[in-house]
Design a protein around this motif. Sequence first.
Motif, PDB file in Angstrom:
ATOM      1  N   LEU A   1      44.455  43.681  51.305  1.00 14.02           N
ATOM      2  CA  LEU A   1      44.833  42.278  51.490  1.00 14.02           C
ATOM      3  C   LEU A   1      46.018  42.115  52.433  1.00 14.02           C
ATOM      4  O   LEU A   1      46.204  41.041  53.016  1.00 14.02           O
ATOM      5  CB  LEU A   1      45.173  41.660  50.129  1.00 14.02           C
TER       6      LEU A   1
ATOM      7  N   HIS B   1      47.906  34.827  40.246  1.00 13.29           N
ATOM      8  CA  HIS B   1      47.673  36.057  40.997  1.00 13.29           C
ATOM      9  C   HIS B   1      48.549  37.165  40.415  1.00 13.29           C
ATOM     10  O   HIS B   1      49.776  37.025  40.371  1.00 13.29           O
ATOM     11  CB  HIS B   1      48.002  35.855  42.477  1.00 13.29           C
TER      12      HIS B   1
ATOM     13  N   TYR C   1      44.882  42.091  41.251  1.00 15.29           N
ATOM     14  CA  TYR C   1      44.735  42.959  42.408  1.00 15.29           C
ATOM     15  C   TYR C   1      45.259  44.367  42.105  1.00 15.29           C
ATOM     16  O   TYR C   1      46.476  44.564  41.993  1.00 15.29           O
ATOM     17  CB  TYR C   1      45.503  42.391  43.599  1.00 15.29           C
TER      18      TYR C   1
ATOM     19  N   GLN D   1      47.787  35.939  50.216  1.00 12.73           N
ATOM     20  CA  GLN D   1      46.972  35.327  49.169  1.00 12.73           C
ATOM     21  C   GLN D   1      47.455  33.916  48.829  1.00 12.73           C
ATOM     22  O   GLN D   1      46.651  33.040  48.504  1.00 12.73           O
ATOM     23  CB  GLN D   1      46.967  36.200  47.918  1.00 12.73           C
TER      24      GLN D   1
ATOM     25  N   TYR E   1      49.542  41.193  40.685  1.00 11.69           N
ATOM     26  CA  TYR E   1      49.503  42.370  41.562  1.00 11.69           C
ATOM     27  C   TYR E   1      49.898  43.603  40.753  1.00 11.69           C
ATOM     28  O   TYR E   1      50.941  43.613  40.091  1.00 11.69           O
ATOM     29  CB  TYR E   1      50.459  42.171  42.740  1.00 11.69           C
TER      30      TYR E   1
ATOM     31  N   GLN F   1      43.388  47.387  46.364  1.00 10.88           N
ATOM     32  CA  GLN F   1      43.026  46.104  46.938  1.00 10.88           C
ATOM     33  C   GLN F   1      44.225  45.451  47.618  1.00 10.88           C
ATOM     34  O   GLN F   1      44.071  44.759  48.628  1.00 10.88           O
ATOM     35  CB  GLN F   1      42.456  45.179  45.868  1.00 10.88           C
ATOM     36  N   ILE F   2      45.412  45.675  47.074  1.00 12.35           N
ATOM     37  CA  ILE F   2      46.623  45.126  47.688  1.00 12.35           C
ATOM     38  C   ILE F   2      46.749  45.667  49.116  1.00 12.35           C
ATOM     39  O   ILE F   2      47.106  44.932  50.041  1.00 12.35           O
ATOM     40  CB  ILE F   2      47.862  45.481  46.854  1.00 12.35           C
TER      41      ILE F   2
END
Length: 218
Positions: free
Chosen positions: A217, A144, A209, A198, A146, A213-214
């Motif tokens: 989320l 993932h 991300y 996540q 960010y 989008q962060i």
Amino acid sequence: MPYQVILVGASGLIGSHLLYTLIESAEISRILLVLRKPLNISISKVHELIVNFDELEHFSAEIKGDIMFSCLGTTKAATPDSGQYRKIDFEYPLGLAEIGIRNGVSQFHLVSSFGADASASNSYLKLKGELENELKKLSIPSLHIYQPSLLTGKRKESRLLEKFAISAFKLIDPLLTGPLKKFRSIRAETVARAMLNQSLKELKGTFIYPSIQIQELA
């Protein structure tokens, strides 16, 4: 099931918020902090591992958990030496990811940057992009990445230009709508919350991300 996590960069802006978020989460049973200097946190599920980051392999047997979070990062102002700068922003996170994979870590969560690109002319964004590319090559089961935009929040160190930018963005953010919304500043605790959220979904694959989008989320 409760997770055992590894957090690197807990003294930084996002890392400190993530540590608090992890401590508060009932889903997290153990937190291993990989540190250069002790934070002296007296909480039962928090454990500190003081390491020499130039000799990470010497500590590899102790760097174990289900999930690893890397919030390492510096600036040219804080680390003017280019060699040390590369170590902190590239070599250390990559080395930790490699150790984590060998020790059974199934998830790796990295704080990168908005605009990270290995082909960028900006050295900061270029290095972030190179790190992202190298991590993708490791075949991490759950990766993932960010990419937050300008971060807001109280830092330990003073950054005058950043303070000016944050003040300016307080006025500019409401004007950034539609396609421009992706350039809005983002709070460090928002990034931390998204990272925890996540990690609890047990997703498989590689996920990147962007800042907008962060926000969603979190």
